[in-house]
Motif scaffolding. Structure first.
Motif, PDB file in Angstrom:
ATOM      1  N   TRP A 271      31.708  20.190  59.426  1.00 52.58           N
ATOM      2  CA  TRP A 271      32.646  19.046  59.025  1.00 52.58           C
ATOM      3  C   TRP A 271      31.722  17.757  58.931  1.00 52.58           C
ATOM      4  O   TRP A 271      31.113  17.712  59.810  1.00 52.58           O
ATOM      5  N   PRO A 272      32.533  16.707  58.541  1.00 56.15           N
ATOM      6  CA  PRO A 272      31.896  15.510  58.719  1.00 56.15           C
ATOM      7  C   PRO A 272      31.934  14.904  60.362  1.00 56.15           C
ATOM      8  O   PRO A 272      33.007  15.458  60.986  1.00 56.15           O
ATOM      9  N   PRO A 273      31.407  14.111  60.623  1.00 54.65           N
ATOM     10  CA  PRO A 273      31.256  13.893  62.143  1.00 54.65           C
ATOM     11  C   PRO A 273      32.250  13.126  62.445  1.00 54.65           C
ATOM     12  O   PRO A 273      32.731  13.233  63.845  1.00 54.65           O
ATOM     13  N   ALA A 274      32.926  12.189  61.798  1.00 57.33           N
ATOM     14  CA  ALA A 274      34.283  11.590  61.999  1.00 57.33           C
ATOM     15  C   ALA A 274      35.401  12.650  62.206  1.00 57.33           C
ATOM     16  O   ALA A 274      36.241  12.315  63.148  1.00 57.33           O
ATOM     17  N   LEU A 275      35.419  13.628  61.420  1.00 60.47           N
ATOM     18  CA  LEU A 275      36.590  14.449  61.765  1.00 60.47           C
ATOM     19  C   LEU A 275      36.200  15.213  62.978  1.00 60.47           C
ATOM     20  O   LEU A 275      37.208  15.584  63.670  1.00 60.47           O
ATOM     21  N   ARG A 276      34.991  15.862  63.060  1.00 62.84           N
ATOM     22  CA  ARG A 276      34.687  16.440  64.483  1.00 62.84           C
ATOM     23  C   ARG A 276      35.255  15.537  65.699  1.00 62.84           C
ATOM     24  O   ARG A 276      35.732  16.022  66.745  1.00 62.84           O
ATOM     25  N   THR A 277      34.848  14.327  65.649  1.00 62.45           N
ATOM     26  CA  THR A 277      35.156  13.320  66.553  1.00 62.45           C
ATOM     27  C   THR A 277      36.575  13.386  66.935  1.00 62.45           C
ATOM     28  O   THR A 277      37.242  13.303  68.020  1.00 62.45           O
ATOM     29  N   ALA A 278      37.480  13.087  65.779  1.00 60.66           N
ATOM     30  CA  ALA A 278      39.086  12.959  65.894  1.00 60.66           C
ATOM     31  C   ALA A 278      39.581  14.179  66.534  1.00 60.66           C
ATOM     32  O   ALA A 278      40.308  14.060  67.382  1.00 60.66           O
ATOM     33  N   VAL A 279      38.882  15.427  66.029  1.00 54.98           N
ATOM     34  CA  VAL A 279      39.717  16.715  66.719  1.00 54.98           C
ATOM     35  C   VAL A 279      39.161  16.738  68.226  1.00 54.98           C
ATOM     36  O   VAL A 279      40.137  17.283  68.908  1.00 54.98           O
ATOM     37  N   GLU A 280      38.007  16.311  68.432  1.00 58.92           N
ATOM     38  CA  GLU A 280      37.557  16.609  70.043  1.00 58.92           C
ATOM     39  C   GLU A 280      38.372  15.829  70.835  1.00 58.92           C
ATOM     40  O   GLU A 280      39.073  15.989  71.895  1.00 58.92           O
ATOM     41  N   GLN A 281      38.584  14.346  70.357  1.00 60.49           N
ATOM     42  CA  GLN A 281      39.406  13.284  71.030  1.00 60.49           C
ATOM     43  C   GLN A 281      40.862  14.094  71.067  1.00 60.49           C
ATOM     44  O   GLN A 281      41.378  13.745  72.273  1.00 60.49           O
ATOM     45  N   ILE A 282      41.414  14.270  70.178  1.00 53.63           N
ATOM     46  CA  ILE A 282      42.911  14.833  70.340  1.00 53.63           C
ATOM     47  C   ILE A 282      43.005  16.027  71.149  1.00 53.63           C
ATOM     48  O   ILE A 282      43.924  15.945  71.843  1.00 53.63           O
ATOM     49  N   ALA A 283      42.170  16.764  70.998  1.00 50.77           N
ATOM     50  CA  ALA A 283      42.220  18.143  71.547  1.00 50.77           C
ATOM     51  C   ALA A 283      41.883  17.964  73.382  1.00 50.77           C
ATOM     52  O   ALA A 283      42.540  18.493  74.162  1.00 50.77           O
ATOM     53  N   ARG A 284      41.135  16.930  73.708  1.00 50.19           N
ATOM     54  CA  ARG A 284      40.776  16.461  75.045  1.00 50.19           C
ATOM     55  C   ARG A 284      42.008  15.944  75.561  1.00 50.19           C
ATOM     56  O   ARG A 284      42.405  16.400  77.018  1.00 50.19           O
ATOM     57  N   GLU A 285      42.764  14.932  74.928  1.00 53.01           N
ATOM     58  CA  GLU A 285      43.885  14.484  75.416  1.00 53.01           C
ATOM     59  C   GLU A 285      44.999  15.454  75.784  1.00 53.01           C
ATOM     60  O   GLU A 285      45.817  15.491  76.634  1.00 53.01           O
ATOM     61  N   ALA A 286      45.224  16.360  74.748  1.00 52.40           N
ATOM     62  CA  ALA A 286      46.360  17.433  74.900  1.00 52.40           C
ATOM     63  C   ALA A 286      46.094  18.304  75.961  1.00 52.40           C
ATOM     64  O   ALA A 286      46.790  18.697  76.641  1.00 52.40           O
ATOM     65  N   THR A 287      44.755  18.809  76.247  1.00 52.21           N
ATOM     66  CA  THR A 287      44.495  19.657  77.155  1.00 52.21           C
ATOM     67  C   THR A 287      44.405  19.095  78.664  1.00 52.21           C
ATOM     68  O   THR A 287      44.918  19.582  79.581  1.00 52.21           O
ATOM     69  N   THR A 288      44.304  17.598  78.640  1.00 51.84           N
ATOM     70  CA  THR A 288      44.595  16.864  79.817  1.00 51.84           C
ATOM     71  C   THR A 288      45.894  16.966  80.064  1.00 51.84           C
ATOM     72  O   THR A 288      46.441  17.220  81.467  1.00 51.84           O
ATOM     73  N   ASN A 289      46.744  16.950  78.969  1.00 53.67           N
ATOM     74  CA  ASN A 289      48.424  16.711  79.483  1.00 53.67           C
ATOM     75  C   ASN A 289      48.570  17.945  79.929  1.00 53.67           C
ATOM     76  O   ASN A 289      49.620  18.196  80.927  1.00 53.67           O
ATOM     77  N   VAL A 290      48.247  19.025  79.583  1.00 57.73           N
ATOM     78  CA  VAL A 290      48.442  20.567  79.963  1.00 57.73           C
ATOM     79  C   VAL A 290      48.188  20.660  81.357  1.00 57.73           C
ATOM     80  O   VAL A 290      48.892  21.207  82.217  1.00 57.73           O
ATOM     81  N   ILE A 291      46.888  20.222  81.537  1.00 60.34           N
ATOM     82  CA  ILE A 291      46.552  20.277  83.266  1.00 60.34           C
ATOM     83  C   ILE A 291      47.273  19.373  84.053  1.00 60.34           C
ATOM     84  O   ILE A 291      47.809  19.839  85.209  1.00 60.34           O
ATOM     85  N   ARG A 292      47.661  18.149  83.646  1.00 60.02           N
ATOM     86  CA  ARG A 292      48.284  17.294  84.407  1.00 60.02           C
ATOM     87  C   ARG A 292      49.595  17.521  84.707  1.00 60.02           C
ATOM     88  O   ARG A 292      50.293  17.095  85.832  1.00 60.02           O
ATOM     89  N   HIS A 293      50.490  17.705  83.517  1.00 59.24           N
ATOM     90  CA  HIS A 293      51.967  17.690  83.533  1.00 59.24           C
ATOM     91  C   HIS A 293      52.719  18.616  83.068  1.00 59.24           C
ATOM     92  O   HIS A 293      53.960  18.780  83.391  1.00 59.24           O
ATOM     93  N   GLY A 329      48.999   8.673  76.377  1.00 51.19           N
ATOM     94  CA  GLY A 329      48.293   9.915  75.926  1.00 51.19           C
ATOM     95  C   GLY A 329      48.580  10.547  74.498  1.00 51.19           C
ATOM     96  O   GLY A 329      48.099  10.373  73.473  1.00 51.19           O
ATOM     97  N   ILE A 330      50.134  10.535  74.427  1.00 54.24           N
ATOM     98  CA  ILE A 330      50.642  11.004  73.090  1.00 54.24           C
ATOM     99  C   ILE A 330      50.319   9.896  72.119  1.00 54.24           C
ATOM    100  O   ILE A 330      50.007  10.025  70.958  1.00 54.24           O
ATOM    101  N   THR A 331      50.695   8.662  72.370  1.00 51.21           N
ATOM    102  CA  THR A 331      50.562   7.384  71.443  1.00 51.21           C
ATOM    103  C   THR A 331      48.884   7.605  71.018  1.00 51.21           C
ATOM    104  O   THR A 331      48.635   7.344  70.050  1.00 51.21           O
TER     105      THR A 331
END
Length: 365
Positions: A271-293, A329-331
């Protein structure tokens, strides 16, 4: 005075192009100077033309000095009847002055200067009154347009620089939020579990503390590297190993007592680097919300290709968002997806369900 002003710093300096400027100036001289038969001979005409061309050539280094030289050469040439140039070379130099220093598009001093110049030339120029008036009208239009265009160019560059700085601050804020929110969330959950479990064996307690220490040091190192790259202007936030990053997130969820079911597409490396980066950042925020909230016990992470889209899904069985207002986080996830031309939906199912849809070519919905 001109030397002092020429030495001042400027905003949004354009790359100097003296060779191109000289070619344009020579074209003006050939068309509007050399076609005029001078009564004083070609030597005077050529000398004044040389001064005007030299002024255009040095307008990027000494804009105010160059403008004064071009004005003097053009005015003297018109008075002597050796040029028909309606201040085109003056306009080139004046454009650079306005681009570097101009504040108002039509300053009052320019009106006064135009009146004085017009009165002087009408009085001393050998041409007829009608011809002098026609020349002055064209010259005023050229000079005014050059100044206004230079000022507008300066304003556009200042606005673009301000937008770029604001976007950079927003991106840095998102990245700092990602690093701190995720790491502190993991540390908080592990510390909370350890504090509430009675009779925890000392070896297991030391292991948990070591994991907390490792997480804290990792977060500090990542934050330090992020800030260092931001100071040097080289921060890109690029994710080179998306599958590894998602596996790490799954391991952090498991370390917090959450059962993880992961189904990750195996072609992420292409995949293009920009796509991998966007997926990684969204996944990181989503899993953080799972852990915290979420208070979830299970979490499912899926990543697949669907036609020309990539679909990321993170679903837990926790409390869900209910009627709560979306936080930063969601924003942030939605903003990151929008920058890549995609969307993020947050709903219930059975706890909180985050679904991100991103185009295979980021920026193309």
């Amino acid at each position: 005075m001109p030397a002092v002003l020429d030495a001042q710093p400027d905003v949004g300096r354009r790359p100097a192009t003296p060779a191109r400027d000289v070619l344009v100036a020579l074209a003006v001289v050939v068309g509007l100077w050399w076609t005029v038969e001078p009564a004083t001979g070609r030597v005077v005409q050529g000398g004044l033309a040389l001064v005007a061309v030299a002024a255009v050539a040095m307008r990027h280094r000494f804009p105010l000095t160059a403008t004064v030289a071009a004005v003097v050469a053009t005015a003297v040439a018109w008075v002597l009847g050796v040029s028909a140039d309606p201040c085109l070379l003056v306009g080139m130099c004046l454009f650079t002055v306005a681009e570097r220093r101009g504040g108002a598009q039509f300053p009052r001093w320019s009106v006064a200067a135009a009146v004085v110049t017009a009165a002087s030339l009408l009085t001393v120029a050998p041409q007829g009154l009608a011809e002098n008036i026609r020349w002055l009208v064209v010259a005023v239009v050229v000079v005014t347009a050059s100044w206004a265009l230079g000022v507008r160019t300066r304003q556009v560059r200042i606005e673009a620089a301000a937008r770029s700085a604001a976007q950079e601050r927003l991106r840095l804020a998102r990245d700092v939020h990602d690093v701190l929110s995720h790491s502190l969330g993991v540390i908080g959950v592990r510390a909370g579990v350890t504090a509430h479990v009675g009779g925890l064996p000392s070896e297991e307690l030391r292991g948990t503390l070591r994991e907390i220490e490792t997480e804290a040091r990792s977060a500090l190192g990542e934050l330090g590297g992020l800030l260092d790259r931001a100071r040097r202007g080289g921060w890109s936030g690029r994710c080179d190993d998306l599958a590894g990053a998602l596996a790490t997130m799954a391991g952090e969820l498991r370390s917090c007592g959450i059962v993880v079911d992961a189904d990750i597409c195996g072609t992420t490396g292409a995949w293009p680097p920009a796509l991998r980066t966007a997926v990684e950042q969204i996944a990181r925020e989503a899993t953080t919300n799972v852990i915290r909230h979420s208070g979830a016990r299970r979490c499912r992470i899926t990543l697949r290709e669907a036609g020309q889209q990539v679909v990321l899904g993170i679903v837990d069985d926790g409390r869900g968002i209910g009627g709560r207002v979306a936080g930063h986080g969601i924003t942030g996830m939605r903003e990151r997806a929008a920058l890549a031309g995609g969307t993020v939906d947050v709903g219930e199912g059975p706890g909180c369900a985050v679904t991100a849809r991103l185009p295979m070519v980021p920026g193309r919905p």
